[in-house]
Design an enzyme around this catalytic site. Structure first.
Site, mmCIF file in Angstrom:
data_model
loop_
_atom_site.group_PDB
_atom_site.id
_atom_site.type_symbol
_atom_site.label_atom_id
_atom_site.label_comp_id
_atom_site.label_asym_id
_atom_site.label_seq_id
_atom_site.Cartn_x
_atom_site.Cartn_y
_atom_site.Cartn_z
ATOM 1 C CG ASP A 41 -23.340 41.571 47.257
ATOM 2 O OD1 ASP A 41 -24.223 40.630 47.185
ATOM 3 O OD2 ASP A 41 -22.577 41.766 47.987
ATOM 4 C CB SER A 70 -20.800 39.635 52.468
ATOM 5 O OG SER A 70 -20.213 38.813 51.577
ATOM 6 C CG HIS A 79 -24.771 38.711 49.949
ATOM 7 N ND1 HIS A 79 -23.917 39.466 49.129
ATOM 8 C CD2 HIS A 79 -24.328 38.352 50.684
ATOM 9 C CE1 HIS A 79 -22.692 39.590 49.961
ATOM 10 N NE2 HIS A 79 -23.043 38.745 50.905
#
Length: 741
Positions: free
Chosen positions: A81, A527, A194
């Site tokens: 990620d 995402s 994130h």
């Protein structure tokens, strides 16, 4: 320089060591570096950024419909990620194209349910990663829990079963981590938020009373909450080195994950699959029976902006759910305009409302002041007022949306009204009371201000609104087709929730949460949609552990839905027009239906080699990607004949026949009948139009004959093929460009 190698024998990181001794202009491909399959220039990539699973029909009650909680514990999801969600403070995705970035994630528990996440790390202390009630770690998992700053062996548990981090490629390509000047942990711990968000979306534990500052309050959970997570932190400060990405892929494959989830993509145009870290890593994962889910990118609504388009990757677009965060703008004449915001509060009274163009600092053109950039406003005019700001759609003045609210605050403003013609539905954690209005509302505000001697307004605090219609809609930022690398393959493949998604967060990542520490955050991007598909893939893997990556992908694509919650066709933003397969691929994710798809389109390595040969790949390119010599003679199969769950013909001249083979994953004695929607200007015939499967595992083929009736002037026409036995509906989108009769 990045190196790709056979992942089952030779680790990519050994190739990384070899690269230190091989000059890019001096490589001769000799036996001295026999373990190296390919050498290419290392690139730097950017990452893309509760109720969503309920919206998809996967609630806690779904475990009685074939979703086995216990079986999920055998699936391992690997997450690779980055931090490329949509409106992060330090960048504006629409204009900042200086560097590409990739985000990867693997989802599920142990191949039995094992999920891998390639990412910016994880906040292991989050309640979303509690291992309460989980059994022992699957013995087949070969990964490691690598200690580092503020991350010890104790931070791994029976849910976070592996954690690694990679930084050598970043420091070689960009520079020392310390030189960036932003906080970080030299470990798998997440300082960005994130990675924590994407991992918990895919396989986060059930957490009650979760919210972002009281908004979206409810129970947060991942799609496969009992799946295991393996974390691969390959990205830093929103950037990823190709070397680090490939090393993460290689470790994930060797560790034994079942699903890889990557929330990142290269900037368009799509680079060659022979030099693209995502394509190379995903190909080697496919060879080992691992499905790689990737984000399509956040460059929409531009046509042809989708990347990660290799056919072995599962490419995910982003769409809305039936929830929004309304913050009302009340004008002095009591007209109420509904905007969107995650601002911390509203205003308790009316204040003067001014146009930023009328508050320009000395020497600043009014047009520039309208964008509320740093040093553009006059504090003597702004102080105590609500400021009307605008997004610059020309790309000449780039700044993030959050930064605009910071600028207004710094110059004494008490609130902001932001005009955003494209992304008015994005909820952002502004630092002062703010609401975002779109094209239909902006003229109303300007007209009111023009007719008032002293225009005033107030901004009400944001509230969560459920059962919004129509939903889902394709998010404006979601990258679109057609596939610029090979338009005979429809991309993206599918769409999933990616707009205003609540999930776990790193409390130190305050730049992405409006300057306030948060355990959960609401962000947007492909995402966010990617781990929804990774979680759904983990569910399928938990129920069908022997299924191939192609079978899982086919099941999710052919059962995807084409209708919104009003029964109408899927729409796309920013203008609410009818969407096409170039926006949503096969449709909107429907995880429960995918558990029992009836039929699947199988795809193996030989099929992919045929596809690569059809692209006129050289023997050297194939050697570098695959690791062995391939002779493409007699393997020039047209790309439109790849046994893919969707159908595209980019140049139809006269008549073309397209073939597909379906495998029965359902009951014996099933008879499927074909129906096909009308394609404007094209006649299509299905032969045969009935398929009689006598046993499970049987394969039957059919042919689609396309004939041009009237050319389409370069525009694709779209249709839909469905095979149905009365219980299962196996659907495939069709896109055809009729060039000539």
């Amino acid at each position: 320089m990045s190196l790709s190698k056979k992942s089952d024998k030779n680790k990519i990181k050994r190739g990384l060591q070899a690269s230190l001794t091989v000059a890019m202009d001096g490589w001769e491909g000799t036996d001295e570096h026999g373990e190296v399959v390919s050498v290419f220039e290392s690139k730097v990539y950017r990452v893309h950024t509760s109720h969503s699973w309920d919206f998809l029909g996967v609630s806690q009650g779904s475990f009685g419909t074939g979703v086995d909680y216990a079986a999920q514990q055998d699936v391992i999801v690997g997450v690779i990620d980055t931090d490329d969600h949509i409106f992060k403070k330090r960048w504006n995705w629409l204009f900042d194209v200086k560097i590409n970035m990739f985000l990867h994630k693997l989802n599920e528990e142990n191949v039995i349910n094992n999920l891998v996440v390639l990412q910016t790390g994880i906040w292991p202390d989050s309640k979303s990663f509690s291992d309460a009630g989980m059994g022992p770690v699957p013995q087949r998992f070969k990964g490691q829990c690598v200690p580092g700053r503020d991350f010890t062996l104790a931070n791994c548990n029976r849910q976070i079963i592996g954690a690694r981090y990679y930084h050598k490629g970043f420091e070689k390509d960009i520079g020392h981590l310390e030189s960036v000047g932003e906080p970080f942990y030299l470990s798998a711990r997440d300082a960005d938020g994130h990675g924590t968000h994407t991992a918990s979306t895919a396989a986060g534990a059930i957490v009650t009373d979760a919210s972002f500052m009281g908004l979206a309050n409810g129970t947060a959970r991942g799609g496969a909450p009992a799946a295991r997570l393996a974390i691969y932190k390959a990205c830093w400060f929103g950037w990823c080195s190709g070397v680090d990405l490939l090393a993460a892929f290689d470790d994930a494959i060797s560790d034994g994950v079942d699903i890889i989830s990557v929330s990142a993509a290269p900037d368009p145009p799509q680079p060659s699959v022979f030099s693209d870290a995502f394509s190379i890593g995903g190909f080697h994962a496919f060879l080992k029976g691992i499905l790689t889910c990737v984000s399509a990118g956040n460059k929409g609504p531009l046509p042809g902006s989708a990347t990660n388009v290799a056919p072995w990757l599962f490419t995910v677009a982003a769409s809305s759910i039936d929830r929004r965060f309304e913050s009302e703008l009340v004008l002095g004449d009591q007209v109420v305009l509904k905007g969107e915001s995650l601002a911390p509060a509203g205003l308790s009274e009316f204040h003067d409302l001014i146009d930023a163009r009328n508050a320009a600092a000395p020497g600043i053109p009014a047009a520039n002041a309208s964008f509320c950039l740093k040093n553009s406003l006059d504090p003597n005019v702004v102080t105590g007022k609500i400021v009307l700001c605008a997004i610059d759609t020309t790309g000449n003045h780039s700044s993030s949306r959050i930064m605009k609210s910071i600028v207004v605050q710094q110059y004494g403003g008490v609130g902001m009204v932001l005009f955003d013609p494209f992304f008015k539905d994005l909820a952002i954690p502004y630092v002062i009371p703010t609401t975002v209005i779109g094209e239909g509302q902006y003229p109303q505000v300007l007209q009111y201000m023009a007719t008032q001697g002293r225009p005033i307004a107030t901004i009400r605090p944001p509230v969560s609104v459920l059962r919004v219609e129509p939903a889902p809609q394709i998010a404006a930022f979601s990258s679109r087709g057609p596939n610029t690398m090979n338009p005979d393959i429809i991309k993206p493949d599918i769409t999933a929730p990616g707009l205003n998604i609540l999930a776990a967060w790193s409390p130190v990542a305050v730049s992405g949460s409006g300057g306030r520490p948060a355990d959960f955050n609401i962000i947007s991007g492909t995402s966010m949609s990617c781990p929804h598909v990774s979680g759904a893939a983990a569910l399928i893997k938990s129920r069908h552990p022997s299924w191939s990556p192609a079978a899982i992908k086919s099941a999710l694509m052919t059962t995807a839905t084409l209708k919104d919650n009003t029964g109408g066709p899927l729409l796309r933003q920013p203008h609410g027009t009818t969407a096409t397969p170039f926006d949503f691929g096969s449709g909107h994710l429907n995880p429960i239906a995918a558990l029992d798809p009836g039929l699947v389109y199988e795809l193996d390595t030989d099929n992919l080699i045929d596809y690569l040969c059809s692209t006129n790949a050289t023997q050297v390119q194939l050697l570098f990607l695959i690791g062995s010599m391939i002779n493409c003679a007699n393997r020039q199969v047209p790309a439109y004949n790849l046994n893919y769950p969707s159908v595209a013909v980019a140049e139809l001249r006269g008549t073309i026949s397209v073939s597909r083979t379906l495998t029965n994953y359902g009951e014996s004695g099933s008879v499927y009948t074909a129906t096909i929607g009308h394609l404007e200007g094209v006649n299509v015939k299905v032969t045969p139009d009935k398929l009689n499967f006598t046993r499970n595992g049987e394969k039957l083929s059919y042919r689609l004959d396309f004939t041009v009736q009237s050319p389409g002037n370069g525009d694709f026409t779209f249709g839909y093929l469905t095979w149905s036995d009365g219980k299962h509906n196996v659907g495939s989108p069709i896109a055809v460009n009729a060039v000539s009769v």
